[in-house]
Design an enzyme around this catalytic site. Sequence first.
Site, short mmCIF file in Angstrom:
data_model
loop_
_atom_site.label_atom_id
_atom_site.label_comp_id
_atom_site.label_asym_id
_atom_site.label_seq_id
_atom_site.Cartn_x
_atom_site.Cartn_y
_atom_site.Cartn_z
N GLU A 140 -49.81 -76.50 48.92
CA GLU A 140 -51.12 -76.61 49.54
C GLU A 140 -51.79 -75.24 49.56
OE1 GLU A 140 -50.35 -78.01 53.52
OE2 GLU A 140 -49.86 -76.01 54.27
N ASP B 250 -55.40 -70.30 58.36
CA ASP B 250 -56.06 -70.64 57.10
C ASP B 250 -57.29 -69.76 56.87
OD1 ASP B 250 -54.21 -72.79 57.22
OD2 ASP B 250 -55.68 -74.02 58.27
N ARG C 11 -50.87 -68.60 64.82
CA ARG C 11 -51.01 -68.19 63.43
C ARG C 11 -52.27 -67.31 63.34
NH1 ARG C 11 -50.88 -73.63 60.07
NH2 ARG C 11 -52.27 -74.23 61.77
N ASN D 181 -44.84 -84.58 49.51
CA ASN D 181 -45.97 -84.66 50.43
C ASN D 181 -47.29 -84.39 49.72
OD1 ASN D 181 -43.51 -83.53 52.27
ND2 ASN D 181 -44.80 -84.96 53.41
#
Length: 324
Positions: A203, A22, A300, A166
């Site tokens: 998102e 992120d 990630r 979601n």
Amino acid sequence: MTPPIVNDNKAFANPFILERADPQILRHTDGRYHFTATVPAYDRIVIRSADSLAGLRDAEETTIWRRHAEGAMGSHIWAPELHWIDGAWYVYFAAGEAESATADVWRIRMYVLENRSADPREGEWVEKGQIRTPIDSFSLDATTFAHRGRRYLCWAQHNPALPGTNTSLYLAELADPWTLAGDPVEISRPELPWETVRFAVNEGPYAIVRGGRVFVTYSAAGTGAEYCVGLLSADAEADLLDAASWSKSPVPVFATDAEHRIFGPGHNAFTVDEEGRDLLVFHARAYAEIEGDPLDNPDRHCRVQPFGWRPDGTPDFGRPLPES
């Protein structure tokens, strides 16, 4: 898809920063670069700063805030974003409750920190509290942008009235950096096949205004190789709080590239290099299959690459570049 329209062939060593999901890189008005991201322990918020973009790679990391030992803001410290607003620094982030017999670590909500120091690594970070929305539900990935004299907040949230979904993306005007000025509008819902692989998720929004249009990228689907980037757009003169002003790309605009061995690219941000050229900041893995719980996987990594613009004014992110 047309090739990306880039100003030169400048490439970056990737992964750019290891084990930071992120990611966000902000170039401040003084030219300095600031970086923040989710850390694998999900227990703190970090910032690193440098005079150059490349300098972020080896810059010292400063912890500006740690999770609470009990109650709210005690677990799952996710997706911090750093913004400079009206002479102060703000960090938006998501968090659950600290683990206890009565706590719910999955009660994820959005929170804000403020710092009036010139350097975000210094001074005092003050907790401004939770961002309250009309529905008290799972919410995360808040980002903010200003347009035509108004400041907006965009975020992902679960709506219990939408079974099988979601999180959708919502947009609202801000009265101040931590308070909504009015009711939010849903600008995107995960309905397309590529948005609903494993999970029905929209998102990680991030905005860029260019060429008379407002673009919001977002991430969709589960967090494995299916993770990808979608694109919303609106005319810059339109009412952004009218859901009808927004259109969605029918296909992902940035996705897994098995040939280049980059899997699940997403949760992107935008920045520029020292010459002002546009850069895409995102995370991805270098392999497809994840063993165990994806939340326990630290691989990630933050990656950076240039992108261009098509003749019709839409961004062209090209393909994820292979590791260098």
